[in-house]
Write a protein that holds these residues in place. Structure first.
Motif, mmCIF file in Angstrom:
data_model
loop_
_atom_site.group_PDB
_atom_site.id
_atom_site.type_symbol
_atom_site.label_atom_id
_atom_site.label_comp_id
_atom_site.label_asym_id
_atom_site.label_seq_id
_atom_site.Cartn_x
_atom_site.Cartn_y
_atom_site.Cartn_z
ATOM 1 N N CYS A 80 -7.879 1.430 -4.147
ATOM 2 C CA CYS A 80 -8.220 1.721 -2.745
ATOM 3 C C CYS A 80 -8.796 0.482 -2.058
ATOM 4 O O CYS A 80 -8.433 0.168 -0.917
ATOM 5 C CB CYS A 80 -9.224 2.880 -2.679
ATOM 6 N N ARG B 132 -10.577 3.584 -7.523
ATOM 7 C CA ARG B 132 -11.437 2.873 -6.561
ATOM 8 C C ARG B 132 -10.938 1.440 -6.375
ATOM 9 O O ARG B 132 -10.900 0.931 -5.249
ATOM 10 C CB ARG B 132 -12.872 2.873 -7.068
ATOM 11 N N TRP C 252 0.824 -1.213 0.000
ATOM 12 C CA TRP C 252 0.000 0.000 0.000
ATOM 13 C C TRP C 252 0.862 1.269 0.000
ATOM 14 O O TRP C 252 0.449 2.304 -0.521
ATOM 15 C CB TRP C 252 -0.976 -0.001 1.168
#
Length: 297
Positions: A123, A120, A104
């Motif tokens: 995420c 999106r 991440w």
């Protein structure tokens, strides 16, 4: 098909990196220090790459490309140093979970540099990766072995430097042959490791007394395969996707610890290991669905 090939190279590089903690633990049991193991990893890695360059590619690099690659190599050495410190002070499973946070961190790094908010899908991937790594590392279960604050910090720093390495490897001197590129990066990495630690293992008899049995596998799996494969694959798939594909590092590390070190892995940890591996399937399903919607329109 070509993209799949490059993605496979990134996966193999991540898997090979995941086995390092198990090899280092075996080295500790044989009486070798973290400094000797990490030093021998980069020493043998540099020797192997030098031989490959002399045999297959003697192309000279320009000053700008050479300097940029030497600078990029520092991120490799810092990853090895801090990860080695983490493995020395923490259970292998916890150390690899901390390193695994590069997934991440890499996505966020790419978003900051390119000034674009993560998609999106990315995420959602980040959330799944974080939850999966926490479960896989047994964070919510009683820990076996001592956990130190300095060990946790070293593990997290190794994650940051590894994310930086993946990011830089996809952007620096992309036109340079992979073997030459890897040798330059590993040259500066070796120098940093020998300065931070000590080159004494080279001449004090440690290598013929058994250090080579760990140094060569560490070099191949930690300094040769991932460096070369990432140099080929990351520029093609992008650093953001590369960090997500790196999710295979975690199951590789845990499976190796189970098979070799006989570590116990609970059902909850297996759930955490499996979760990130479903991301490629989920992303492929999402891509197929989007393509179908475009056809319908």
């Amino acid at each position: 098909m070509r993209m799949l090939k490059y993605a496979a190279l990134v996966l193999i590089g991540a898997i090979s990196y995941g086995v390092l903690s198990t090899i280092m633990k075996l080295g500790f049991k044989d009486g070798f220090t973290m400094q000797e193991l990490v030093g021998s990893q980069y020493f043998f890695g540099w020797c192997i790459l030098l031989l490959m360059v002399l045999l297959f590619s003697r192309r000279r690099l320009g000053l700008k490309a050479g300097v940029s690659l030497l600078g990029a190599g520092i991120t490799i050495s810092l990853t090895g140093i801090f990860y080695g410190l983490a493995v020395e002070q923490l259970p292998a499973s916890i150390a690899v979970v901390l390193l695994f946070q590069f997934t991440w961190i890499g996505v966020i790094l790419e978003a900051v540099v390119e000034r674009t908010f993560p998609s999106r899908d990315k995420c959602i991937s980040i959330v799944i990766l974080i939850i999966g790594t926490l479960l896989a590392g047994g964070v919510f279960e009683p820990s076996e072995g001592e956990i130190t604050t300095s060990g946790i910090i070293c593990g997290l720093v190794s994650a940051v430097t590894f994310a930086l390495y993946i990011f830089v490897s996809g952007r620096v001197a992309t036109g340079v042959p992979v073997i030459n590129k890897s040798l330059y990066m590993l040259t500066s990495a070796l120098i940093v490791v020998l300065v931070v630690f000590s080159p004494s293992f080279i001449y004090d008899g440690a290598i013929p007394n058994g250090l080579w049995k760990f140094g060569i596998p560490l070099a191949l799996l930690g300094s040769i395969i991932p460096v070369i494969f990432f140099s080929i694959g990351v520029p093609k798939v992008g650093s953001g996707l590369a960090t997500i594909l790196g999710a295979t590092e975690l199951p590789a590390a845990v499976v190796a610890s189970v098979l070799v070190l006989q570590e116990d892995v609970s059902a909850l940890r297996w759930v955490g290991i499996a979760a990130p591996q479903l991301l490629p399937l989920w992303k492929r399903k999402g891509s197929s669905k989007a393509s179908l919607q475009k056809v319908e329109l």
